[in-house]
Design a protein around this motif. Structure first.
Motif, short mmCIF file in Angstrom:
data_model
loop_
_atom_site.label_atom_id
_atom_site.label_comp_id
_atom_site.label_asym_id
_atom_site.label_seq_id
_atom_site.Cartn_x
_atom_site.Cartn_y
_atom_site.Cartn_z
N VAL A 368 0.83 -1.21 0.00
CA VAL A 368 0.00 0.00 0.00
C VAL A 368 0.86 1.26 0.00
N ARG A 369 0.22 2.33 -0.39
CA ARG A 369 0.78 3.66 -0.22
C ARG A 369 -0.19 4.45 0.65
N PHE A 370 0.31 5.53 1.24
CA PHE A 370 -0.54 6.31 2.13
C PHE A 370 -1.09 7.52 1.42
N PHE A 382 -4.86 9.40 7.68
CA PHE A 382 -4.39 8.89 6.40
C PHE A 382 -5.16 7.62 6.06
N GLU A 384 -4.93 3.98 3.39
CA GLU A 384 -4.00 3.18 2.62
C GLU A 384 -4.64 2.85 1.28
N ALA A 387 -0.78 0.04 -3.66
CA ALA A 387 0.35 0.70 -4.32
C ALA A 387 0.26 0.55 -5.82
N ASN B 52 3.33 5.77 11.35
CA ASN B 52 2.39 6.86 11.14
C ASN B 52 2.93 7.79 10.06
N PRO B 53 2.39 7.72 8.86
CA PRO B 53 2.94 8.51 7.76
C PRO B 53 2.88 10.02 8.03
N VAL B 54 1.89 10.43 8.82
CA VAL B 54 1.77 11.86 9.12
C VAL B 54 3.06 12.34 9.81
N PRO B 62 5.75 11.54 2.66
CA PRO B 62 5.18 10.20 2.91
C PRO B 62 4.62 9.53 1.67
N ARG B 63 4.49 10.29 0.59
CA ARG B 63 4.04 9.66 -0.65
C ARG B 63 5.09 8.67 -1.15
N ILE B 65 6.59 6.42 0.57
CA ILE B 65 6.65 5.13 1.28
C ILE B 65 5.77 4.12 0.58
N ILE B 66 6.32 2.95 0.35
CA ILE B 66 5.50 1.81 -0.05
C ILE B 66 5.56 0.84 1.11
N LEU B 67 4.40 0.56 1.69
CA LEU B 67 4.37 -0.33 2.84
C LEU B 67 3.93 -1.72 2.38
N ALA B 68 4.71 -2.71 2.71
CA ALA B 68 4.35 -4.09 2.34
C ALA B 68 4.11 -4.86 3.62
N ARG B 69 2.96 -5.52 3.71
CA ARG B 69 2.64 -6.30 4.90
C ARG B 69 2.84 -7.78 4.59
#
Lengths: 489, 193
Positions: A368-370, A382, A384, A387, B52-54, B62-63, B65-69
């Motif tokens: 995901v991206r925020f 925010f 999600e 991505a 917390n991207p904020v 913060p744009r 960041i790519i978050l992978a779970r």
């Protein structure tokens, strides 16, 4: 040239479609569930011969005919089957289209001589359909309406220009009108189309709506009606069979590479790109394995897609060998031609490829991206987004200090009110407050019920402990209590 | 001393480093802010502590960041390897809860080398990546005057000596400032266990 139209009516399409795949001897019916009641949707000749009819309750039908075999109806499959038949009908004319749920309409103007005339063409159709075990009634006439009337009420050919003579003796129902109108006409003594044409149009128009006049004129040819050919959706599928079964990853990749070239060329010609590509592999033992590659952006570059297939192909179990592979672009999107950047990649493509690869491993939904949201509730600041949809161009703002880490609020053992407690324990550690900054009052968004905010208002504090940790704590004045909600560091 | 810090931070490209301690997310954010590019942040889905991207907006956009779970640590390491090798991101941050053995650690190093990206694994204190090039322990430092002060100690260094710095983040310049050590540390209480 005089226009000529063929109408084909498949009387028992739903049941015959099922019976083609799994023949049944004896009475058979397809049932449709309405509410909590199963009714006969369609039935074969044997079932009809034993007194059953469409619309009858299944329980009643079973009582009459105990050995009735039934299957549930699948209206979508019927529709697909009819579409397939329309595609078959293009052997006679390119202008072949669907007519309702159970019929086809073909504009054969100037085509019948290729089959030796209309009579021969009709015979050919009948024969082929009979061989396909489909009962069909066919009418040929000058207009679509007349052809339909013939197909349903008097199968055969109405010679050019003889439409009204051919239709005259038919029941008014042959005009494609609803049952109510037909009954009303019959009540007036208008039983046949000839009875209707004898009357002045104005008289009819006064008693009935214009739809009836339109149907009549369409049938008689005084009003035009088009035959819209089936628009063929572009097909993005390619396949390859092997003379000898293959099993090595390299062989599959080589075959895949050739299929991808064809597929991508097809996509390119239509300025389209695939978002998902399914590889299906048929093994010697008749089992099939599907591998779906979801792409982070629509693509049509064969070498890049091939690279992305490396991992999923490596996981295919070839068993005793692979006989056939098939590749299909599932989600196709418009993708105009683009400027190719440095290294053959359009900007950002390396990242998209990475997202695709990761997606193949952990699922595209988990990447995901925020995106910032205008909400003063910290955990809703925010959202999600997948991505795969790329970067969202919105500005981020931080009006108040916020912690890098957030978690579900964890209670703190302390009885202090208002000011942060000077000593407290959290996560089985003891802390001493060295400095604190606050409060920042945040009220729940009352229009949005949120279980976590049921304790009401929160007064947030940044608490620096002598132990080092910088906590984000809040006090709930409405239901007194202290919680840790995040960590600055 | 100032020179020594600037030679080691931002961390060396094409290598995997590790960090632990309560200040580790801050360390990762500061590093991302100074490296630039996209950050691939990989974390197991079951970790309750979310980023917390904020708050990250103080360090970088913060744009980016790519978050992978991921489902577990194996998946985290595999995804990190993929990210490092691709070279499409500047920094790969992976959150792990168990030590990273030598073999997967070596694989990560090789992937980082071929992609020229920086890898950073965040560990609980005491567990680490055996193959890491440098290992950092990051702790907030209490100071009456500065609420962003941190102590970063390098506790393993394949290319040099271990050291310790007091640093803070300069939000306007978007870079780490080293604080003159002795002056600040005199007033502070020693970090507790």
């Amino acid at each position: 040239m005089k226009r000529r139209v063929v109408s084909i009516w498949f009387q028992r399409l739903p049941s015959e479609r099922v019976l083609r795949a799994r023949p049944v001897d004896g009475p058979f019916a397809v049932t449709l569930n309405e509410g909590n009641h199963d009714r006969l949707y369609d039935l074969n000749r044997e079932a009809e011969g034993q007194g059953l009819e469409r619309g009858m309750g299944l329980a009643d039908a079973r009582a009459y005919v105990p050995d009735l075999v039934t299957r549930p109806a699948d209206i979508d499959a019927d529709r697909r089957f009819l579409t397939m038949l329309a595609r078959w009908a293009t052997r006679y004319t390119p202008h072949a289209g669907l007519d309702g749920e159970d019929g086809l309409v073909l504009d054969i103007t100037g085509a019948s001589h290729l089959f030796g005339g209309e009579a021969a063409m009709l015979e050919d159709m009948k024969e082929r359909l009979a061989r396909a075990r489909l009962s069909a009634k066919i009418g040929i006439a000058d207009t679509r309406g007349a052809a339909w009337a013939l197909a349903h009420f008097a199968p055969g050919i109405a010679p050019p220009g003889k439409t009204s003579a051919a239709l005259g003796p038919l029941s008014v129902s042959a005009l494609r009108i609803d049952d109510k109108t037909a009954t009303a006409l019959k009540r007036l003594g208008l039983n046949t189309i000839a009875d209707m044409t004898a009357l002045p149009r104005a008289t009819l128009a006064r008693r009935f709506d214009m739809a009836l006049i339109e149907r009549l004129e369409q049938a008689l040819g005084t009003r035009g009606e088009a035959v819209s050919p089936l628009s063929e959706p572009p097909h993005y599928g390619v396949r390859m069979s092997f003379p000898e079964p293959i099993g090595l990853v390299d062989d599959v990749m080589a075959a895949l590479s050739r299929l991808l070239d064809t597929l991508c060329l097809r996509l390119k010609n239509r300025e389209a790109g695939a978002r998902a590509i399914m590889l299906s592999v048929e093994r010697v033992d008749q089992t099939r394995q599907n591998v779906t590659l979801r792409l982070a952006r629509p693509m049509r570059e064969a070498p890049r897609i091939l690279r992305l297939f490396e991992r999923p192909v490596g996981e295919i179990d070839a068993g005793f060998g692979i006989e056939r592979i098939r590749l299909e672009a599932l989600d196709v999107e418009v993708l105009p031609a683009e400027q190719i950047g440095e290294g053959g990649l359009v900007e950002g493509e390396a990242l998209d490829d990475l997202v695709t690869r990761l997606g193949a491993r952990i699922g595209l939904d988990n990447i995901v991206r925020f995106q910032p949201v205008a909400s003063h509730i910290p955990e809703r600041g925010f959202t999600e987004n997948p991505a795969a949809y790329g970067r969202v161009d919105t500005e981020w703002r931080m009006d108040h200090p916020r912690p890098l880490r957030m978690f579900a609020p964890e209670p703190v053992t302390s009885d202090a009110a208002r000011r942060p407690p000077s000593r407290f324990s959290w996560r089985r550690m003891r802390f001493e407050t060295a400095a604190s900054c606050g409060p920042e009052r945040i009220a729940p968004e009352w229009w949005r019920p949120d279980e976590a905010w049921r304790t009401g208002l929160r007064d947030y504090w940044r608490v620096e402990t002598r132990q080092g940790l910088r906590l984000w704590m809040f006090h709930t004045p409405q239901t007194p209590g202290w919680f840790v909600h995040g960590l600055f560091a | 001393m100032q020179d020594a810090f600037s030679t080691i931070f931002p961390l060396q490209r094409g290598r995997v480093h590790d960090a632990s301690g309560p200040g580790a997310p801050f360390f990762a954010a500061a590093l991302a802010g100074m490296t630039g590019g996209t950050v691939l942040w990989i974390k197991p889905a079951w970790f309750a502590e979310e980023i917390n991207p904020v708050a990250f907006s103080a360090f970088f956009d913060p744009r980016d960041i790519i978050l992978a779970r991921t489902a577990d640590q194996t998946e985290t390491l595999a995804a990190a390897e993929e990210g490092l090798r691709s070279g499409a991101v500047g920094l790969v941050v992976m959150e792990v809860d168990k030590p990273v053995e030598l073999t997967p650690g070596r694989r990560l190093q090789l992937a980082a080398e071929s992609g020229r990206s920086i890898g950073l694994s965040l560990h609980p204190e005491g567990a680490g990546n055996q193959a890491a090039t440098t290992r950092w322990l990051c702790k907030p430092l209490f100071s009456a005057s500065d609420s962003t002060l941190q102590e970063w100690s390098i506790i393993k260094n394949k290319a040099g000596t271990n050291n310790s710095w007091a640093v803070r983040w300069d939000e306007t310049a978007r870079r780490i400032h080293m604080v003159s050590e002795t002056a600040e540390r005199a007033g502070s209480k020693g970090p507790p266990g």
